[in-house]
Write an enzyme that holds these catalytic residues in place. Structure first.
Site, PDB file in Angstrom:
ATOM      1  N   SER A   1      -2.399   3.564  -1.282  1.00  0.00           N
ATOM      2  CA  SER A   1      -2.493   4.939  -1.752  1.00  0.00           C
ATOM      3  C   SER A   1      -1.394   5.211  -2.769  1.00  0.00           C
ATOM      4  O   SER A   1      -0.351   4.544  -2.777  1.00  0.00           O
ATOM      5  CB  SER A   1      -2.339   5.913  -0.578  1.00  0.00           C
ATOM      6  OG  SER A   1      -2.180   7.247  -1.021  1.00  0.00           O
TER       7      SER A   1
ATOM      8  N   TYR B   1       2.246   8.818   7.169  1.00  0.00           N
ATOM      9  CA  TYR B   1       1.117   8.195   6.469  1.00  0.00           C
ATOM     10  C   TYR B   1       1.603   7.456   5.221  1.00  0.00           C
ATOM     11  O   TYR B   1       1.225   6.300   4.976  1.00  0.00           O
ATOM     12  CB  TYR B   1       0.107   9.274   6.098  1.00  0.00           C
ATOM     13  CG  TYR B   1      -1.030   8.826   5.213  1.00  0.00           C
ATOM     14  CD1 TYR B   1      -2.159   8.223   5.746  1.00  0.00           C
ATOM     15  CD2 TYR B   1      -0.990   9.045   3.837  1.00  0.00           C
ATOM     16  CE1 TYR B   1      -3.218   7.832   4.942  1.00  0.00           C
ATOM     17  CE2 TYR B   1      -2.046   8.665   3.020  1.00  0.00           C
ATOM     18  CZ  TYR B   1      -3.152   8.061   3.563  1.00  0.00           C
ATOM     19  OH  TYR B   1      -4.193   7.679   2.756  1.00  0.00           O
TER      20      TYR B   1
END
Length: 293
Positions: free
Chosen positions: A188, A201
């Site tokens: 990401s 995360y």
């Protein structure tokens, strides 16, 4: 077919979006605007003909788009999903079957090592081989109140879903992946530009980059390639299910909007195909223009 010169800024819906939220894990149907997985646009040319793939988190979002693209490129596909995501998973399997390939959906909890083993075993039983592993399943939950709001239960779920499962599945798949096989991990933009409210995360997404680059070097001599895709904001059910406000989601990207899942799938297809035969230990950054290292 889409226009060859279509403007990437206006190609897909731009924020502001209608206010919306869902309980985790989120579903495709209630999303407004509906996500585009390539249902009417992706055209395969046989890049993965005869291959067999496992895609975790394949019921919706990026996973569904990749499953659809892989199938239209000629691959049989097994997807994993949570029990609550059965309806979305059935839709994905329908897209795979409509492409003329074998589609299998497995409801499981990837936080359990034995269930990861079941994923690999089922793929081998159903397809007789395993050529591609896409580690895509992930968990996030926004905590705008800071690190003190991230309890051990959430921290454990994030790490086990995003890292443990990837580690276990990769280790297990490598027992069967042939020379020419491929592992593709989903990282990401958060790996490089962490948002404070997604601290745990973002940490796992950075670890995925490191794991990808290390494992790629470890297995290169076996002819197996390991790469990752690092998306920016993508319009998937995880967004209304885990973020408090989605009205301006993706607006911060230079293209001014979030990606649609269909825009991520070609990167996975390329990395899985023989066209990327000299590409390993790489991260394809698909961020809508946000510069990354």
């Amino acid at each position: 077919m889409t226009s060859r010169n279509e403007d990437p800024v206006s190609r897909h819906p731009q924020p502001d979006f209608p206010a919306q939220d869902q309980p985790h894990p989120g579903w495709t149907g209630p999303m407004d605007p509906p996500p585009d997985h390539g249902e009417t646009s992706y055209e395969g040319i046989g890049l993965l003909e005869g291959k067999a793939a496992v895609i975790t988190g394949g019921d919706s979002g990026i996973g569904r788009a990749v499953a659809l693209a892989f199938a239209r490129e000629g691959a049989d596909v097994l997807i994993t999903h949570l029990p609550e995501e059965r309806a979305d998973a059935d839709t994905t399997v329908g897209l795979i079957v409509d492409a003329g390939r074998k589609g299998v959906a497995l409801s499981c909890d990837l936080r359990e090592e034995e269930q990861c083993r079941e994923v690999v075993d089922l793929a081998l039983t159903q397809f007789g081989r395993l050529d591609i592993l896409v580690n895509n399943a992930a968990y996030q939950m926004s905590q705008p109140d800071g690190i003190g709001a991230i309890d051990t239960e959430q921290f454990d779920r994030v790490l086990k879903t995003n890292l443990y499962a990837m580690f276990w599945l990769s280790r297990m798949a490598l027992e069967y992946l042939p020379a020419g096989g491929s592992i593709i991990n989903t990282s990401s933009v958060q790996a490089y530009k962490p948002s404070p409210h997604l601290l745990d995360y973002a940490m796992t997404k950075a670890a995925i980059v490191n794991f990808t680059q290390g494992l790629a070097q470890m297995v290169a001599s076996k002819g197996i390639r390991v790469n990752a895709v690092a998306p920016g904001p993508v319009w998937t059910p995880l967004i209304p299910a885990t973020l408090p406000d989605t009205t301006e989601f993706g607006k911060q990207s230079p293209l001014g909007r979030p990606a649609q899942p269909a825009e991520m799938a070609p990167a996975y297809v390329f990395l899985a195909s023989q066209r990327a035969s000299y590409i390993t230990a790489e991260v394809v950054n698909a961020t809508g223009g946000t510069p990354l290292p």
